[in-house]
Design an enzyme around this catalytic site. Sequence first.
Site, PDB file in Angstrom:
ATOM      1  N   GLU A 209       5.224   8.609  16.296  1.00 29.26           N
ATOM      2  CA  GLU A 209       6.804   7.120  15.405  1.00 29.26           C
ATOM      3  C   GLU A 209       6.944   8.614  15.414  1.00 29.26           C
ATOM      4  OE1 GLU A 209       4.526   6.298  11.912  1.00 29.26           O
ATOM      5  OE2 GLU A 209       2.852   5.114  13.127  1.00 29.26           O
ATOM      6  N   LYS A 339      -1.549  -4.815   7.673  1.00 27.68           N
ATOM      7  CA  LYS A 339      -1.354  -4.558   9.667  1.00 27.68           C
ATOM      8  C   LYS A 339      -1.674  -5.618   9.823  1.00 27.68           C
ATOM      9  CE  LYS A 339      -1.019   0.519   9.960  1.00 27.68           C
ATOM     10  NZ  LYS A 339      -2.929   1.528   9.885  1.00 27.68           N
TER      11      LYS A 339
END
Length: 423
Positions: A209, A339
């Site tokens: 990330e 999410k």
Amino acid sequence: MPTIRALSALEILDSRGRPTVKAYCELEGGARATASVPSGASTGRAEAYELRDNDPARYGGLGCRRAVANVKTEIAEALTGRTFTDQRELDAALAALDGTANKSRLGANALLAVSIAFARAHAAELELPLYRHFADLVGRPLRTLPRLTINLFSGGKHAGGQVAIQDVLIVPVAARTVDEGLAAAYAVYQAAVGLSAERYHARALTADEGGLAPPFEGVEAMLETAVAAIERGGLAPGRDIALAVDVASSHFYRAGRYELDGAELSAEQMIARIAQWVARYPIISVEDGLAEDDWAHWPTLRDALTEDALTLGDDLLCTNPERIERAVAARAADALLLKVNQIGTLSEAARSYALARDAGWRVTVSARSGETEDHWLADLAVGWGGDQIKVGSITRSERLAKYNRLLEIEHETGLPVTTWPND
Ligand code: 2PG
Ligand code: MG
């Protein structure tokens, strides 16, 4: 009311070079849109099912040709020509067509790509920006922008496990705009690059990330270096920049013990360890401090943190309404990591969001470790009114796509970033 004229899909690659699904939706009025879905690495066991081809000869079995074919054939055949009054009707039709509890027949990746492409096409038909359309879907006025939580240091499954915990994030708590928050994050990130070189001889190579991943001796060193980076960046730890952690502890939990920094901790010892981190460092949010199956100890963790930091559930909750209801009843957490691909359609994620809000919880809207250049997540976080957004570091274009979209939305709307904790 939107009528679907055509649906299609394409296999594309995510930020780790793994296949994922991009869907195309065209409405009778001529509006067209696409949407690409992300994919996790440190996944919760209760997540909706990502359909992969399992052909070892191609992408190690990770191909998405079956999911793509499901959109182009069965889903397109069932939905083309149909009119849907709203997103909920479309999502209900998708779930009914799949027919399984975890979307394993047609694939949550196929369903979610269609769900979001439809939302975008509908927004285009209504001539609304996507964030406003998302706000309308949940019947909420646009008031604020989410606060940024930006990945600084990575470990765990996103960085080859050099340290057990997954993310140390910086949170620009004093910034009133996204623009200011990103500029502050840049100063801290550059300082962290310097510290990584000096202390660990580590070059600024980044993890999944975009976080830096020096070979820390343990979690304390990771947190201490984060604080040093804030100071070297000319900012005040706690006042200007706070910290958040994703412990992602399901991934080092074995036979009832937490394998952390060379020790095997009981749940009670793990909670004490986390409480010590929160006492020593300016940590305002602790994600997955305990494992996804360790339900018995989550209420104790929440009690231990409640004055100082959020008890944020990711793998524990999997954006799943049933698991959120259970956690609310057990007082196991006080914040949801949302999410959308953990549950598979926008409408079900909206239900999870509403359950969390009704319980008085905070919500962090989150990307996945495998992302694409699509930026619908930024619109979703603004439209639904997320308290925080988590999309990774300020490096790597799949992350920047979301930050840059937030800058655009900020420019367009002039909305302020939510203040914390008294908004
Ligand atoms: C998490 C996410 C994002 P992944 O654990 O919160 O950081 O990781 O997408 O790999 O599940
Ligand atoms: Mg997590």
